[in-house]
Design a protein around this motif. Structure first.
Motif, short mmCIF file in Angstrom:
data_model
loop_
_atom_site.label_atom_id
_atom_site.label_comp_id
_atom_site.label_asym_id
_atom_site.label_seq_id
_atom_site.Cartn_x
_atom_site.Cartn_y
_atom_site.Cartn_z
N LEU A 128 0.92 -1.30 0.11
CA LEU A 128 0.06 -0.34 -0.06
C LEU A 128 0.68 1.37 -0.28
CD1 LEU A 128 -2.53 -1.13 2.61
CD2 LEU A 128 -3.11 -0.60 -0.02
N PRO A 129 0.60 2.02 -1.05
CA PRO A 129 1.34 3.49 -0.84
C PRO A 129 1.21 4.05 0.80
CG PRO A 129 -0.23 3.28 -2.88
CD PRO A 129 0.05 1.64 -1.52
N LYS A 130 2.16 5.11 1.10
CA LYS A 130 2.40 5.85 1.69
C LYS A 130 1.00 6.81 2.44
CE LYS A 130 4.43 9.58 4.45
NZ LYS A 130 5.55 10.38 4.21
N GLY A 131 -0.15 6.46 3.27
CA GLY A 131 -0.65 7.44 2.99
C GLY A 131 -2.02 6.69 3.03
N LEU A 132 -2.20 4.82 3.07
CA LEU A 132 -3.27 4.31 3.00
C LEU A 132 -3.07 2.91 3.70
CD1 LEU A 132 -3.46 3.62 -1.35
CD2 LEU A 132 -4.66 5.47 -0.06
N SER A 133 -4.73 2.88 4.24
CA SER A 133 -4.53 2.06 5.66
C SER A 133 -5.31 0.86 5.19
CB SER A 133 -5.59 2.83 6.59
OG SER A 133 -5.94 1.93 7.37
N ALA A 134 -3.97 -0.15 5.59
CA ALA A 134 -4.55 -1.68 4.90
C ALA A 134 -6.12 -1.98 5.11
CB ALA A 134 -3.67 -2.55 5.38
N GLU A 135 -6.55 -1.51 6.63
CA GLU A 135 -7.54 -1.65 6.99
C GLU A 135 -9.03 -1.42 6.17
OE1 GLU A 135 -8.80 -3.84 9.22
OE2 GLU A 135 -6.93 -4.45 9.48
N THR A 136 -8.46 0.31 6.29
CA THR A 136 -9.40 0.86 5.65
C THR A 136 -9.38 0.33 3.42
OG1 THR A 136 -9.30 3.59 6.41
CG2 THR A 136 -10.17 3.10 4.50
N GLY A 137 -8.58 0.46 3.42
CA GLY A 137 -8.25 -0.67 2.44
C GLY A 137 -9.70 -2.19 1.86
N LYS A 138 -9.59 -2.97 3.30
CA LYS A 138 -10.13 -3.68 3.42
C LYS A 138 -11.34 -3.73 3.37
CE LYS A 138 -10.74 -7.82 6.13
NZ LYS A 138 -10.44 -8.65 7.78
N LEU A 139 -11.92 -2.50 3.75
CA LEU A 139 -13.36 -1.79 3.52
C LEU A 139 -13.92 -1.36 2.40
CD1 LEU A 139 -13.28 0.20 7.02
CD2 LEU A 139 -14.63 -1.90 6.76
N VAL A 140 -12.89 -0.78 1.63
CA VAL A 140 -13.30 -0.29 0.60
C VAL A 140 -13.45 -1.73 -0.59
CG1 VAL A 140 -12.17 0.87 -1.97
CG2 VAL A 140 -11.93 1.50 0.86
N LEU A 141 -12.53 -2.74 -0.46
CA LEU A 141 -12.88 -4.06 -1.16
C LEU A 141 -13.28 -4.93 -0.49
CD1 LEU A 141 -9.45 -5.17 -1.75
CD2 LEU A 141 -10.34 -3.66 -3.24
N GLU A 142 -14.28 -5.07 0.63
CA GLU A 142 -15.73 -5.53 0.88
C GLU A 142 -16.74 -4.72 0.53
OE1 GLU A 142 -15.32 -5.78 5.46
OE2 GLU A 142 -14.10 -7.12 4.93
N THR A 143 -16.49 -3.36 0.41
CA THR A 143 -17.97 -2.72 -0.20
C THR A 143 -17.87 -3.28 -1.67
OG1 THR A 143 -17.59 -0.69 1.93
CG2 THR A 143 -18.70 -0.26 0.06
N LEU A 144 -17.35 -3.22 -2.36
CA LEU A 144 -17.09 -3.26 -4.01
C LEU A 144 -17.76 -4.33 -3.87
CD1 LEU A 144 -14.20 -1.95 -5.16
CD2 LEU A 144 -16.45 -0.99 -5.79
N SER A 188 -10.15 10.16 -1.42
CA SER A 188 -9.89 8.77 -0.65
C SER A 188 -10.20 7.85 -1.04
CB SER A 188 -10.01 9.09 0.86
OG SER A 188 -9.03 10.59 1.80
N ALA A 189 -11.63 7.75 -0.91
CA ALA A 189 -11.96 6.65 -2.02
C ALA A 189 -11.48 6.52 -3.55
CB ALA A 189 -13.45 6.61 -2.06
N ARG A 190 -10.93 7.67 -3.59
CA ARG A 190 -10.88 7.41 -5.49
C ARG A 190 -9.23 7.03 -5.39
NH1 ARG A 190 -11.99 9.98 -10.39
NH2 ARG A 190 -10.62 9.12 -11.50
N ARG A 191 -8.33 7.12 -4.68
CA ARG A 191 -6.90 6.80 -4.44
C ARG A 191 -6.72 5.36 -4.24
NH1 ARG A 191 -3.40 9.40 -0.38
NH2 ARG A 191 -1.82 8.21 -1.46
N TYR A 192 -7.89 4.88 -2.74
CA TYR A 192 -7.36 3.43 -3.52
C TYR A 192 -8.45 2.23 -4.09
CZ TYR A 192 -7.26 3.66 2.18
OH TYR A 192 -6.34 4.45 3.54
N LEU A 193 -9.72 2.97 -4.47
CA LEU A 193 -10.13 2.48 -5.35
C LEU A 193 -8.99 2.14 -6.89
CD1 LEU A 193 -13.84 3.85 -5.96
CD2 LEU A 193 -12.81 1.97 -5.37
N GLU A 194 -8.58 3.36 -7.61
CA GLU A 194 -6.76 3.41 -8.28
C GLU A 194 -6.03 2.80 -7.70
OE1 GLU A 194 -6.98 5.22 -11.55
OE2 GLU A 194 -9.45 5.20 -10.64
N TYR A 195 -5.63 2.69 -6.36
CA TYR A 195 -4.79 2.28 -6.46
C TYR A 195 -5.11 -0.20 -6.61
CZ TYR A 195 -1.61 -0.84 -3.82
OH TYR A 195 -0.40 -1.62 -3.39
N TYR A 196 -6.07 -0.14 -5.82
CA TYR A 196 -6.59 -1.51 -6.50
C TYR A 196 -6.65 -1.98 -7.85
CZ TYR A 196 -6.56 -2.04 -1.60
OH TYR A 196 -6.43 -2.45 -0.22
N LEU A 197 -6.99 -0.72 -8.65
CA LEU A 197 -6.87 -1.17 -10.32
C LEU A 197 -5.71 -1.73 -10.35
CD1 LEU A 197 -8.74 -1.22 -12.92
CD2 LEU A 197 -7.81 1.24 -12.75
#
Length: 239
Positions: free
Chosen positions: A167-183, A204-213
């Protein structure tokens, strides 16, 4: 629960027509049979006690108590019956409650028959694996706990585990997990819709989504409107 040829199902929904649609859908899937239909939480708990189903298709919004309350009561009583939440509820707190309560899966209304069919088949595969007397090797354990996404269908867990250390700096693994679970539970979402469900800013949501893309954990579809740039809509790919 032991392995068996047919799984008995209880449908719980306060809308008569919706319950009937769910009953008909289940009847079309080999290896599943509806044994009862309940209209509220009290009826659901009584039917579970009397019919002892293998699986409950449980709505969240019931007139006397929430489906999550039903789930919590079952687990408090030590009842391990399988539960698939089938609901219009998209709030992340509700999804989290279902996960923590031990729901086997979560399906958002409205849905197509094939989506429920996939959930039922995944449930059957997991139940039969757990009912086997042959023991478990690591590949079976990985599949049951979602490391490979089969048969339990939990592609989110593998994606999050794969990307935690990257995960890039500034992105949280736990928040990332919530983003993916939500999707995964919400289906295809825009960054704004995802942000509202998770409780993040759109940026912020866009940053997570673009990273996981970039990792392949999500994919996008461009939705073209009448004017302006196309909207980027994100989803967890089917495996």
């Amino acid at each position: 629960m032991t392995a068996r040829e047919t799984f008995d199902v209880l449908v719980v929904d306060d809308d008569f027509m919706v319950a009937e649609i769910h009953r008909r859908f289940v009847a079309k899937v080999d290896g599943f049979a509806v044994v009862a239909v309940a209209r509220n939480g009290a009826e659901a708990l009584a039917a579970i006690a009397s019919e002892q189903p293998d699986l409950v298709l449980l709505d969240v919004y019931l007139p006397d108590m929430s489906g999550l309350d039903v789930l919590r009561r079952l687990r408090a009583d030590g009842n391990p019956v399988g539960v698939i939440m089938i609901t219009a509820a998209r709030e992340i707190d509700t999804v989290r409650g279902a996960l923590h309560g031990g729901a086997a899966d979560y399906l958002i209304k409205p849905f197509e028959f094939v989506q429920l069919q996939d959930k039922l088949r995944a449930f059957a595969a997991r139940a039969r694996a757990l009912g086997s007397d042959s023991g478990a090797d690591q590949s079976l354990i990985d599949s049951l706990f979602g490391s490979t996404g089969k048969p339990a269908g939990t592609t989110v867990a593998s994606s999050v585990d794969h990307s935690k250390s990257q995960l890039p700096k500034g992105l949280s693994a736990e928040t990332g997990k919530l983003v993916l679970e939500t999707l995964r539970t919400g289906g295809e979402l825009s960054s704004t819709e995802c942000a509202d469900l998770v409780g993040l800013s759109r940026v912020s949501a866009r940053r997570y989504l673009e990273y996981y893309l970039t990792t392949g954990a999500v994919e996008i579809r461009l939705q073209y409107g009448r004017a302006g740039r196309p909207e980027r809509r994100y989803r967890v790919p089917d495996n």
